[in-house]
Design a protein around this motif. Structure first.
Motif, PDB file in Angstrom:
ATOM      1  N   TRP A   5       0.865  -1.180   0.000  1.00 39.32           N
ATOM      2  CA  TRP A   5       0.000   0.000   0.000  1.00 39.32           C
ATOM      3  C   TRP A   5       0.901   1.229   0.000  1.00 39.32           C
ATOM      4  O   TRP A   5       1.781   1.349   0.835  1.00 39.32           O
ATOM      5  CB  TRP A   5      -0.896  -0.013   1.230  1.00 39.32           C
ATOM      6  N   THR A  23      -0.042  -3.172   4.935  1.00 37.41           N
ATOM      7  CA  THR A  23      -1.489  -3.354   5.040  1.00 37.41           C
ATOM      8  C   THR A  23      -2.233  -2.048   4.762  1.00 37.41           C
ATOM      9  O   THR A  23      -1.684  -0.951   4.920  1.00 37.41           O
ATOM     10  CB  THR A  23      -1.895  -3.838   6.451  1.00 37.41           C
ATOM     11  N   GLU A  24      -3.491  -2.203   4.392  1.00 39.64           N
ATOM     12  CA  GLU A  24      -4.324  -1.031   4.157  1.00 39.64           C
ATOM     13  C   GLU A  24      -4.506  -0.234   5.450  1.00 39.64           C
ATOM     14  O   GLU A  24      -4.505   1.001   5.430  1.00 39.64           O
ATOM     15  CB  GLU A  24      -5.685  -1.447   3.611  1.00 39.64           C
ATOM     16  N   ALA A  27      -1.554   2.010   6.009  1.00 36.47           N
ATOM     17  CA  ALA A  27      -1.588   3.126   5.054  1.00 36.47           C
ATOM     18  C   ALA A  27      -2.639   4.153   5.452  1.00 36.47           C
ATOM     19  O   ALA A  27      -2.393   5.365   5.406  1.00 36.47           O
ATOM     20  CB  ALA A  27      -1.854   2.608   3.645  1.00 36.47           C
ATOM     21  N   GLU A  28      -3.802   3.680   5.866  1.00 39.85           N
ATOM     22  CA  GLU A  28      -4.868   4.583   6.280  1.00 39.85           C
ATOM     23  C   GLU A  28      -4.473   5.384   7.521  1.00 39.85           C
ATOM     24  O   GLU A  28      -4.689   6.598   7.579  1.00 39.85           O
ATOM     25  CB  GLU A  28      -6.143   3.797   6.551  1.00 39.85           C
ATOM     26  N   SER A  31      -1.938   7.964   6.510  1.00 41.47           N
ATOM     27  CA  SER A  31      -2.611   9.010   5.729  1.00 41.47           C
ATOM     28  C   SER A  31      -3.318  10.000   6.639  1.00 41.47           C
ATOM     29  O   SER A  31      -3.240  11.213   6.431  1.00 41.47           O
ATOM     30  CB  SER A  31      -3.628   8.387   4.774  1.00 41.47           C
ATOM     31  N   TYR A  44      -4.104   6.883  -0.871  1.00 41.49           N
ATOM     32  CA  TYR A  44      -3.353   5.638  -0.781  1.00 41.49           C
ATOM     33  C   TYR A  44      -4.023   4.602  -1.665  1.00 41.49           C
ATOM     34  O   TYR A  44      -5.229   4.646  -1.909  1.00 41.49           O
ATOM     35  CB  TYR A  44      -3.198   5.150   0.659  1.00 41.49           C
ATOM     36  N   SER A  45      -3.207   3.694  -2.159  1.00 48.00           N
ATOM     37  CA  SER A  45      -3.706   2.682  -3.074  1.00 48.00           C
ATOM     38  C   SER A  45      -2.848   1.430  -2.978  1.00 48.00           C
ATOM     39  O   SER A  45      -1.692   1.484  -2.580  1.00 48.00           O
ATOM     40  CB  SER A  45      -3.688   3.220  -4.517  1.00 48.00           C
ATOM     41  N   ARG A  46      -3.420   0.321  -3.392  1.00 50.68           N
ATOM     42  CA  ARG A  46      -2.726  -0.967  -3.371  1.00 50.68           C
ATOM     43  C   ARG A  46      -2.030  -1.195  -4.712  1.00 50.68           C
ATOM     44  O   ARG A  46      -2.603  -0.938  -5.771  1.00 50.68           O
ATOM     45  CB  ARG A  46      -3.742  -2.066  -3.118  1.00 50.68           C
TER      46      ARG A  46
END
Length: 66
Positions: A5, A23-24, A27-28, A31, A44-46
């Motif tokens: 991510w 992991t998401e 990232a979240e 962010s 954010y993106s995978r």
């Protein structure tokens, strides 16, 4: 298949990557910590491991042999 991510900002066309996470959720969380530092916020993106974007606009190749 492995993914990462990536957290980016869009305030300028250079040096936009702020972090790379497993992991998401990571990232979240990151962010949310840094979004106030950038006028246009962050996204954010995978991405699949092996992702490439190096041949100009519109070209994206996936995989370690791309």
């Amino acid at each position: 298949m492995e993914f990462v991510w990536i957290v980016l900002h869009e305030d300028s066309p250079v040096s936009t990557v702020l972090g790379v996470f497993a992991t998401e959720r990571e990232a979240e969380e990151f962010s949310n910590e840094v979004k106030g530092q950038f006028l246009r916020g962050v996204i954010y993106s995978r991405f699949k491991v092996g992702y490439r974007f190096d041949r100009g606009t519109g070209h994206a190749a996936y995989g370690p042999t791309s």
